[in-house]
Design an enzyme around this catalytic site. Structure first.
Site, PDB file in Angstrom:
ATOM      1  N   ASP A 126      18.786  24.629  -1.313  1.00 44.57           N
ATOM      2  CA  ASP A 126      17.629  24.346  -2.272  1.00 44.57           C
ATOM      3  C   ASP A 126      17.355  23.079  -2.588  1.00 44.57           C
ATOM      4  OD1 ASP A 126      19.023  27.050  -1.959  1.00 44.57           O
ATOM      5  OD2 ASP A 126      17.827  27.851  -3.758  1.00 44.57           O
ATOM      6  N   ARG A 178      20.373  35.402 -12.815  1.00 45.65           N
ATOM      7  CA  ARG A 178      21.303  36.571 -12.209  1.00 45.65           C
ATOM      8  C   ARG A 178      22.602  35.966 -12.116  1.00 45.65           C
ATOM      9  NH1 ARG A 178      17.826  35.885  -6.883  1.00 45.65           N
ATOM     10  NH2 ARG A 178      19.174  34.796  -5.796  1.00 45.65           N
ATOM     11  N   ASP A 179      23.420  36.668 -11.407  1.00 46.59           N
ATOM     12  CA  ASP A 179      24.836  36.578 -11.230  1.00 46.59           C
ATOM     13  C   ASP A 179      25.154  35.559 -10.111  1.00 46.59           C
ATOM     14  OD1 ASP A 179      23.955  38.426  -9.254  1.00 46.59           O
ATOM     15  OD2 ASP A 179      25.447  39.711  -9.513  1.00 46.59           O
ATOM     16  N   GLU A 180      24.364  34.404 -10.262  1.00 46.27           N
ATOM     17  CA  GLU A 180      24.468  33.707  -8.963  1.00 46.27           C
ATOM     18  C   GLU A 180      24.387  32.277  -9.729  1.00 46.27           C
ATOM     19  OE1 GLU A 180      22.598  33.518  -4.538  1.00 46.27           O
ATOM     20  OE2 GLU A 180      22.010  35.211  -5.909  1.00 46.27           O
ATOM     21  N   TRP A 193      20.979  24.002   4.941  1.00 49.52           N
ATOM     22  CA  TRP A 193      22.051  23.980   3.771  1.00 49.52           C
ATOM     23  C   TRP A 193      23.100  22.849   4.168  1.00 49.52           C
ATOM     24  CZ3 TRP A 193      18.401  27.364   4.559  1.00 49.52           C
ATOM     25  CH2 TRP A 193      18.046  28.255   3.617  1.00 49.52           C
ATOM     26  N   GLU A 197      11.233  32.966  -6.846  1.00 48.02           N
ATOM     27  CA  GLU A 197      12.307  32.608  -5.495  1.00 48.02           C
ATOM     28  C   GLU A 197      11.234  33.188  -4.272  1.00 48.02           C
ATOM     29  OE1 GLU A 197      15.414  35.089  -5.760  1.00 48.02           O
ATOM     30  OE2 GLU A 197      16.521  34.302  -3.953  1.00 48.02           O
ATOM     31  N   ASP A 254      20.549  27.457  -7.866  1.00 49.22           N
ATOM     32  CA  ASP A 254      19.310  28.218  -7.181  1.00 49.22           C
ATOM     33  C   ASP A 254      18.479  28.862  -8.326  1.00 49.22           C
ATOM     34  OD1 ASP A 254      21.388  29.737  -7.855  1.00 49.22           O
ATOM     35  OD2 ASP A 254      20.997  31.240  -6.215  1.00 49.22           O
ATOM     36  N   HIS A 310      13.260  29.637  -8.994  1.00 47.02           N
ATOM     37  CA  HIS A 310      13.919  28.962  -8.236  1.00 47.02           C
ATOM     38  C   HIS A 310      13.162  27.668  -7.838  1.00 47.02           C
ATOM     39  CE1 HIS A 310      16.791  31.795  -6.822  1.00 47.02           C
ATOM     40  NE2 HIS A 310      17.056  31.259  -5.636  1.00 47.02           N
TER      41      HIS A 310
END
Ligand code: BGC
Length: 873
Positions: free
Chosen positions: A465, A456-458, A519, A732, A452, A753
């Site tokens: 996506d 960041r913490d992802e 998704w 995003e 994505d 994103h």
């Protein structure tokens, strides 16, 4: 036209490895040179040469004897009139013939923060094992954690972040490296850097998890030599491994890396010249058989350092740090060459944007992204971290000795090393920047897994996506191999009941993990996008059980009624009307979205079943699709063509997914869509689901001009607003940065994103007019839609059959179009005011009458229009 074939690849792995492969009979593809017939030649390692001929250049069946494990040779191809291609090594991997175990420091460090990386090494002497005359040497290797190998002090490959991220419980990829040239007589040393990475490091949001796949990191290294008389010697390394602390005091993918150059044991992976023999201890042996994962070769190319970027500005900022602006938001890391004194501590801070004159680090959440270097003070020192990656445009150096003039630093762009295959250009600078932003967001988010966001913490493989972005991705880059590998993980992570986790690989950090339309549909629509692009049913056959399981689950969730109207849904995620802290609260009924997707996916599955020859399934899924269509119409459409959620996303779904019972209803809804977009001031009112299809829906509604108004809008929310704010990647949120330069207060605000960049597909297909009219690009449609005040646009794609392009220009009331059809394909040219033309390979030019640029309706402030030229009176 060149007479030499320049690109050759196996299966759909363009740009991927050709040695260490799984298939005994890999299909071969190459970019043709215009010939109709080709010669193929394979020179086996044992000296035999086999030849064959082929008439196509795509997925040609392996015409030689099957490859046994480790067997191989050199492959070359030539067209009827041309020269031989450069030979490409093709070699089978080792299958499941692993004769070594993991070597591990077996340090179960706690996790108050990111943990250290380790050094491991083992000595071996091929001659002592009876290998006199070595023909080939290979290392087959992998790791639990991230690893980099050295042999006799040299790096074995330029892979980064190997072995990449897979669902490690099910699948671990191994790399095969040709190390023949690195081997030396006598004693050899193989060394490994080993860090936590995805295996054991901190991954996931809302606190995330540690030790996701295990508590021990380890390397799996099988060194093999083959003598010139064909004897295979597998070096027995188990028991030979020792380990010690490395200069990497800590390394986390999110947190960054800390490296102490004063603690670097120079020469540690060389037989002679080791300065520091202290601190080595025997490594633990962790039996490979204790781990359930299948160890298999990669399907896609590795992550590499792709390019370096010099800063566009270097300045001292408020607290004495030195700020570097690289002018481009990237995924990667910074390389520094400090003129420092021993023990100087230099910190490199990263951020995508600035806010109030400072690095905007809040959106990074727990991904602190700080690298720390303790200098050795040795002249010429240079450093970049090994086991971390950041998403950033700005970096700040803290503790740099000597001020701005002495700064020697550059950014290294890192991502999966895919072949670029798609381009777009127009007379509109804003659109060109938008397109560039899409390309960059794809690059920055294809770091082994299609993620994505990179900062960041992802950085998760969010299914929705890539579901919306896959067609764009496959146009821009040879992403097939990467996506095929990711789809294997998707299938591996899929629950027995068919549920597809929200992101793959799945990390259970507390996100609601329920079946979600758009998704979970990635299970069906991503393989389908690959099939449509390549025309190869292989990916459909591979994914078929997974595709079925998803549709069967949704069918059950609808109670076999076709109407999906209960349970958790992400819906039209990030509808601009949703409050920042509640991005799922869209104006469009989430069950309308869910039911529409159920129809689309069931239809695709019915077609898939038919293609694969599963007749009964084809009928069954066609019936499920028909039932869902009826349910959609009954629940969400009025008899006269109103859609129950009176929103752009709802109508766009119904139009582009072909959900109306008749043309009259579709036409009525189309009118309503145009009204809604007008009433919205030609601003975006759609989220993740509606945005990728809204322009297409407007074209279907018969209003190309409205599509252009929306596309060229610069006021918030719009595609071009971020461009006016200096964006170099797709954001995003439409307003990730607010007009006053402050960062959106939502706690989920990324500047990188790709999902909303799916509009690039519209730029290629509709604005420039280049699209596939049959799977695999065997028939190409050239149908440009000029408008919006554009004077020109063009798209070029390196299709499976070769280069295809569509370029148009407007001069006065003349529209000139040039199309390029590759060998083996045919084109259909659809232009206003003339009958459609079918054309063969080659270039073809057309001219038709079309309204002058000045006549294009343009309701917008003309910021992007070139200044009118001053004409002397
Ligand atoms: C991710 C998305 C994702 C979404 C769905 C976000 O945190 O960044 O791109 O699809 O969550 O919930």
């Amino acid at each position: 036209m060149t007479t030499r074939i320049t690109q050759l690849w196996l299966e759909n792995r363009r740009g991927g490895t050709t040695i260490g492969i799984d298939e005994p009979a890999p299909r071969i593809s190459w970019i043709g040179d215009g010939s109709d017939a080709f010669d193929l030649e394979f020179s086996w390692y044992d000296g035999t040469v086999q030849t064959s001929t082929a008439t196509g250049s795509r997925l040609v069946a392996w015409p030689f004897r099957d490859l046994a494990p480790r067997d191989g040779g050199l492959l070359r191809v030539r067209g009827s009139a041309g020269e031989w291609s450069e030979p490409v090594p093709v070699e089978a991997g080792i299958g499941s013939d692993w004769r070594v175990d993991f070597a591990s420091p077996s340090i179960r460090a706690g996790h108050g923060g990111p943990r250290p990386a380790y050094l491991l090494r083992a000595r071996f002497d091929p001659a002592a094992l009876g290998a006199a005359d070595i023909a080939r040497a290979r290392i087959h290797s992998s790791a639990h954690g991230l690893y980099q190998l050295e042999l006799n002090g040299e790096r074995v490959s330029d892979d980064e972040l190997a072995p990449g991220w897979t669902s490690y419980r099910h699948r671990l990829r191994y790399q095969t490296y040709d190390v023949t040239a690195l081997l030396r007589e006598g004693s050899n040393v193989v060394g490994a850097w080993l860090g936590d990475g995805w295996y054991r490091g901190h991954i996931g949001f809302d606190g995330g998890l540690w030790d996701i796949y295990g508590t021990d990191v380890g390397v799996l290294v099988q060194v093999e030599v083959t003598t010139s008389d064909g004897r295979l010697i597998v070096v027995p390394l188990d028991g030979a491994w020792e380990w010690r602390a490395s200069p990497i005091a800590s390394a986390g993918l999110y947190e960054g890396e800390s490296y102490d150059a004063t603690a670097h044991p120079a020469g540690w992976s060389r037989e002679e010249g080791g300065e520091d023999e202290e601190g080595w201890a025997p490594a633990q042996r962790l039996p490979l058989g204790d781990f359930p994962a299948r160890v298999e070769p990669p399907t896609g190319p590795p992550v590499r350092q792709i390019e370096t970027i010099q800063p566009v500005s270097v300045e001292v900022v408020n607290d004495g740090r030195i700020r570097l602006d690289f002018g481009q938001n990237i995924a990667g890391k910074v390389r520094i060459r400090p003129k420092a004194q021993r023990g100087d501590v230099i910190r490199v801070h990263h951020a995508e944007v600035l806010e109030n004159g400072l690095l905007g680090t809040r959106p990074l959440r727990a991904a602190t992204s700080i690298d720390t270097y303790v200098a050795s003070g040795i002249a010429g020192e240079e450093w970049t971290p090994r086991f971390t990656i950041h998403g950033f445009r700005y970096a700040e150096l803290e503790g740099w000795r000597g001020g701005v003039e002495t700064v020697d630093a550059e950014a290294i762009v890192m991502h999966t090393d895919m072949v670029r295959t798609g381009w777009f250009e127009s007379s509109h600078p804003g659109l060109n920047q938008l397109h560039s932003n899409v390309v960059w967001s794809m690059r920055d988010n294809f770091v082994d897994v299609p993620t994505d966001c990179p900062q960041r913490d992802e950085r998760m493989g969010w299914t929705g996506d890539i579901q919306v972005f896959a067609p764009t991705a496959l146009y821009l880059f040879g992403a097939q191999g990467t996506l095929a590998g990711w789809l294997r993980d998707l299938a591996a992570e899929q629950w027995e009941n068919g549920h597809v986790p929200q992101f793959v690989p799945w990390v259970d950090c507390g996100f609601p993990n329920f079946p979600t339309a758009a998704w979970g549909d990635a299970a069906v629509l991503v393989p389908w996008a690959i099939y449509e692009h390549d025309g190869d049913t292989g990916i459909l056959a591979d994914q078929y059980p997974s595709m079925r399981a998803w549709v069967d689950l949704v069918d059950r969730l609808t109670g076999h009624t076709g109407l999906w109207n209960s349970g958790f849904q992400l819906g039209d995620w990030l509808d601009p009307a949703a409050p920042p802290e509640s991005p799922g609260d869209s104006q469009t009924d989430r069950y309308l979205v869910a039911t529409a997707y159920h129809v689309k996916t069931a239809r695709v599955l019915a077609e898939t079943a038919a293609l694969l020859g599963h007749e009964a399934d084809a009928a069954r899924y066609a019936a499920i699709a028909a039932r869902a269509t009826e349910a959609f119409q009954h629940e969400f459409l009025s008899a006269s063509g109103r859609v129950v959620s009176d929103t752009a996303t709802a109508i766009a779904l119904a139009l582009t997914f072909d959900l109306f019972p008749d043309a009259a209803g579709a036409a009525r809804a189309g009118e309503r869509l145009v009204q809604l977009v007008q009433a919205g001031g030609y601003r975006i009112t759609t989220g993740f689901v509606g945005t990728p299809i809204i322009c297409d829906a407007l074209v279907l509604a018969g209003s190309v001009d409205t599509a252009y108004h929306l596309l060229l809008q610069e006021e918030l929310p719009s595609w071009l607003y971020p461009v006016t704010m200096g964006a170099t990647t797709i954001w995003e949120r439409w307003d990730s940065m607010l007009p006053d330069g402050s960062i959106n207060p939502g706690d989920m605000t990324s500047f990188n994103h790709y999902a909303l960049g799916a509009v690039a597909d519209f730029l290629h297909r509709r604005v420039a007019g280049l699209s596939a009219d049959a799977v695999g690009w065997s028939r190409i449609r050239f149908e440009p839609l000029p408008g919006g005040g554009l004077t020109s646009a063009s798209a070029t794609h390196e299709s499976p059959l070769g280069t295809t392009a569509c370029a148009w220009q407007r001069n006065g009331t003349v529209l000139s179009v040039e199309v390029t059809v590759p060998h083996g394909a045919e084109g259909i040219v659809v232009l206003p005011g003339r009958p459609d033309a079918v054309v063969g390979p080659g270039r073809h030019s057309f001219e038709v009458a079309f309204r002058a640029v000045g006549e294009d309706p343009r309701p917008l402030p003309p910021r992007w229009r070139p200044e009118p030229e001053l004409v002397e009176a």
